[in-house]
Design an enzyme around this catalytic site. Structure first.
Site, PDB file in Angstrom:
ATOM      1  N   ARG A 102      -2.478   2.095 -16.748  1.00  0.00           N
ATOM      2  CA  ARG A 102      -3.112   2.554 -15.634  1.00  0.00           C
ATOM      3  C   ARG A 102      -4.475   2.862 -16.268  1.00  0.00           C
ATOM      4  NH1 ARG A 102       1.669   5.151 -13.676  1.00  0.00           N
ATOM      5  NH2 ARG A 102       2.064   4.418 -11.658  1.00  0.00           N
ATOM      6  N   ARG A 108      -3.631  -3.070 -16.440  1.00  0.00           N
ATOM      7  CA  ARG A 108      -3.983  -3.184 -15.081  1.00  0.00           C
ATOM      8  C   ARG A 108      -5.387  -2.996 -15.063  1.00  0.00           C
ATOM      9  NH1 ARG A 108      -1.461   0.569 -10.556  1.00  0.00           N
ATOM     10  NH2 ARG A 108      -2.909   1.837 -11.431  1.00  0.00           N
ATOM     11  N   GLU A 154       2.521  -5.306  -5.037  1.00  0.00           N
ATOM     12  CA  GLU A 154       2.429  -3.987  -4.380  1.00  0.00           C
ATOM     13  C   GLU A 154       2.073  -3.949  -3.013  1.00  0.00           C
ATOM     14  OE1 GLU A 154       0.074  -1.257  -6.421  1.00  0.00           O
ATOM     15  OE2 GLU A 154      -1.615  -2.660  -6.614  1.00  0.00           O
ATOM     16  N   ASN A 208       6.063   1.675  -5.835  1.00  0.00           N
ATOM     17  CA  ASN A 208       5.309   2.916  -5.388  1.00  0.00           C
ATOM     18  C   ASN A 208       4.569   2.533  -4.161  1.00  0.00           C
ATOM     19  OD1 ASN A 208       6.383   3.827  -7.534  1.00  0.00           O
ATOM     20  ND2 ASN A 208       4.482   4.358  -8.695  1.00  0.00           N
ATOM     21  N   ASP A 209       3.566   1.382  -4.020  1.00  0.00           N
ATOM     22  CA  ASP A 209       2.844   1.167  -3.328  1.00  0.00           C
ATOM     23  C   ASP A 209       3.545   0.158  -2.421  1.00  0.00           C
ATOM     24  OD1 ASP A 209       0.285   2.566  -3.310  1.00  0.00           O
ATOM     25  OD2 ASP A 209      -0.290   1.507  -4.956  1.00  0.00           O
ATOM     26  N   ARG A 260       2.962   7.752   0.666  1.00  0.00           N
ATOM     27  CA  ARG A 260       3.864   8.166  -0.152  1.00  0.00           C
ATOM     28  C   ARG A 260       3.741   9.463  -0.318  1.00  0.00           C
ATOM     29  NH1 ARG A 260       1.935   6.135  -6.352  1.00  0.00           N
ATOM     30  NH2 ARG A 260       0.962   4.610  -5.662  1.00  0.00           N
TER      31      ARG A 260
HETATM   32  C1  PEP Z   1       2.723   1.332  -8.004  1.00  0.00           C
HETATM   33  O1  PEP Z   1       2.281   1.052  -6.975  1.00  0.00           O
HETATM   34  O2  PEP Z   1       4.048   1.093  -7.743  1.00  0.00           O
HETATM   35  C2  PEP Z   1       2.306   1.334  -9.093  1.00  0.00           C
HETATM   36  C3  PEP Z   1       3.205   1.474 -10.308  1.00  0.00           C
HETATM   37  O3  PEP Z   1       0.875   1.804  -9.158  1.00  0.00           O
HETATM   38  P1  PEP Z   1       0.302   3.317  -8.988  1.00  0.00           P
HETATM   39  O4  PEP Z   1       1.425   4.020  -8.651  1.00  0.00           O
HETATM   40  O5  PEP Z   1      -0.853   3.352  -9.949  1.00  0.00           O
HETATM   41  O6  PEP Z   1      -0.128   2.961  -7.574  1.00  0.00           O
HETATM   42 MG    MG Z   2      -0.148   0.936  -6.947  1.00  0.00          MG
END
Ligand code: PEP
Ligand code: MG
Length: 566
Positions: A293, A329, A428, A451-452, A462
């Site tokens: 990241r 990324r 995502e 996550n997204d 979230r």
């Molecule tokens: C995600 O979105 O799953 C991810 C790994 O990126 P971040 O948590 O940085 O948005």
């Molecule tokens: Mg993300």
């Protein structure tokens, strides 16, 4: 029973010690002698730094180098010329040192804490800790003495700060309960490093629990059991012993390949946020970096990092990883993740706004300089580029075009880079899942950001507790999305990984193996556990579980079934 976030695995059984907050109240004064107030400020900062070095040394002895570095980071933050300059300016405008420190720290805390992003919110916790430390010194308030806690103590605090952690004697503290924090906050990282079971974000824990009360802390499930009866104590003592045995067994997976029970090999990578984290990935036996990241390189400063500064950071990570793959990324910023110097407008709906690849494609110079930095670093290792928040094929094409332009620029200047660098998509968003068939034809790889993806598929934020019951990768919609993305990747012969938290979930692992995922990217402390969980299943067993799950209708049904087989 109280429910929170399980942040450090294990079971702790002990008596409560509540650490009350110290009062850091002050009456703002208008000062006339600016020089002596500045001297007061500098003395307080010097003392704060001395204390921090002492605490860091204590942590270095009790826990380790990396944990000490978290505290030492506080010195860099308070000594930062930008932050120091802002504090001094307020004093020069006749504010007292207390008010100046408080206001400037508050500005940073507000900026970082509203983002919903774990890494940035962690910064807010650091600055809160620094503010309390410096204010405490200015006000002459005594520090909390955790080091005197007797054996069998469960610490209960509003927020566990890194400086508090310095006083923890891990022989005596058997559990930690806090009112704030998440799995990725520093308190969680430190609790895990100390191997103390911890449950964070337990609402009103300091008032609901009383001193000396016997409680059980289940850091794996995020539960706090109050006044357990002898049967519960026996049950949890057995769980504790089983957990400790498992921890020892995990070490057997160090240095081994990541294999299913029938010998299929998977890649097991780590998620990192800074080049230094690459060391953690290596120490944890990670086989590469599945998500770097890059936001951190852009935060905590008052101007964009230059191409050279970025190049140095990516190169450093690449040298640390010794040729193992690193997926970088590109900047995932904007909207809710504020960077003051970028001057972004406030948005009504930041999660759906002007961010990530959208912002980068409109700020081509900045984007190109990041891509050039990544390309230059690719001469030093196996580096790959990944674009976040892709929702349309045009975005991928535009990003790839910029990569080609950056390559041409470097070639013209005779600068080395990997000509065949892979360019992938972070899938995502719901859109990227739906058009995964189209994206797979033009991307070199996919990495699923659950996550997204969970949030965008379920239309559930979230960070919002009221809708957290919807936010689960085991929802049938999210599972279908994940399966589709993997299948589209497999069909076009491109590798598909996962870098969202779900990649480390024991329930998800057999499903992902069945769907055809080839790379798991998880936080460093999860590596050995994920390797063990992958080794439990043959492909046929994973397929049988996945077949049953995909025929189910609700998340509740799926979780109940998985609980019986995992
Ligand atoms: C995600 O979105 O799953 C991810 C790994 O990126 P971040 O948590 O940085 O948005
Ligand atoms: Mg993300």
């Amino acid at each position: 029973m109280l429910i929170g976030i399980g942040a450090s695995d294990g079971i702790g059984i002990g008596r409560v010690m509540i650490i009350a907050e110290q009062s850091l109240e002050y009456t703002p004064r208008e000062i006339t002698d600016v020089d002596s107030e500045l001297a007061r400020l500098h003395d307080a900062i010097d003392k704060f730094c001395d204390n921090t070095i002492e605490q860091a040394n204590a942590i270095r002895q009790s826990t380790g180098e990396k944990e000490a570095e978290i505290l030492e980071g506080h010195i860099a933050i308070i000594r930062d010329p930008f932050m120091g300059g802002e504090i001094e300016n307020l004093i020069k405008a006749n504010q007292c040192a207390e008010a100046a420190v408080d206001q400037v720290c508050k500005m940073f805390i507000d900026m970082f804490s509203g983002t919903g992003d774990d890494l940035t919110m962690q910064r807010a916790a650091d600055i809160r800790d620094i503010r309390d430390g410096v204010l405490g010194i200015l006000l002459g308030v005594d520090e909390v003495k955790i080091s005197d806690a007797p054996a069998g103590t469960v610490l209960v605090v509003k927020e566990l700060t890194p400086s508090m952690t310095a006083g923890i004697n891990k022989e005596n503290i058997v559990g930690i309960v806090t009112e704030t924090g998440s799995r990725t906050s520093h308190s969680a990282i430190l609790a895990r490093a100390l191997e103390i079971p911890a449950v964070l974000s337990v609402e009103n824990a300091t008032t609901k629990l009383s001193s000396e009360e016997l409680i059980i802390v289940d850091g794996s499930k995020g539960l706090v059991l109050i006044a357990p009866d002898p049967v519960k104590i026996e049950e949890y003592t057995a769980k504790r012993i089983a957990f400790l045995r498992e921890q020892r067994e995990l070490e057997n997976y160090r240095g081994k390949a990541t294999l299913s029970a029938d010998g299929i090999e998977y890649e097991l990578f780590c998620n990192i946020g800074t080049p230094k984290d690459a060391t953690k990935a290596m120490d944890a036996d990670g086989e590469g970096v599945g998500l770097f990241r890059t936001e951190f390189l852009f935060m905590d400063r008052d101007r964009l990092p230059t191409e050279d500064e970025q190049f140095e950071a990516y190169k450093q990570a690449s040298l640390i990883m010794k040729g193992k793959p690193i997926i970088i990324r590109t900047l995932d910023i904007g909207g809710d993740k504020e960077i003051p110097y970028l001057g972004l407008a406030k948005e009504e709906n930041p999660f759906m706004g002007f961010r990530a690849i959208r912002y980068c494609l409109k700020n081509r110079d900045m984007f190109k300089s990041q891509i050039k930095a990544i390309l230059r670093a690719s001469a030093f290792g196996d580096i790959r580029i990944m674009f976040p928040l892709i929702t349309a094929v045009e975005e991928l094409r535009a990003g790839k075009e910029l990569v080609e332009e950056a390559k041409a620029d470097l070639k013209a200047s005779d600068i080395a880079f990997d000509e065949n660098i892979k360019v992938g998509v972070m899938t995502e968003t719901a859109a990227s899942g739906v058009i995964a068939d189209l994206l797979a034809k033009e991307a070199d790889f996919f990495s699923i950001g659950t996550n997204d993806l969970t949030g965008y598929t379920m239309a559930a934020d979230r960070g919002n507790g009221d809708v957290s019951y919807l936010y689960s990768p085991l929802q049938p919609s999210v599972l279908r999305m994940i399966k589709r993305i993997i299948e589209c990747g497999v069909k076009e012969n491109i590798p598909v990984g996962m870098c969202g938290e779900a990649a480390a979930s024991p329930q998800m692992i057999p499903l992902l193996m069945s769907f055809g995922l080839t790379e798991f990217s998880v936080s460093a402390p999860s590596v050995l556990k994920v390797r063990k969980n992958i080794s439990k299943w043959t492909k046929a067993e994973a397929d049988a579980i996945a077949e049953k799950v995909m025929a189910m209708t609700t998340e509740a049904e799926i979780t109940a079934y998985l609980d019986t087989v995992i």
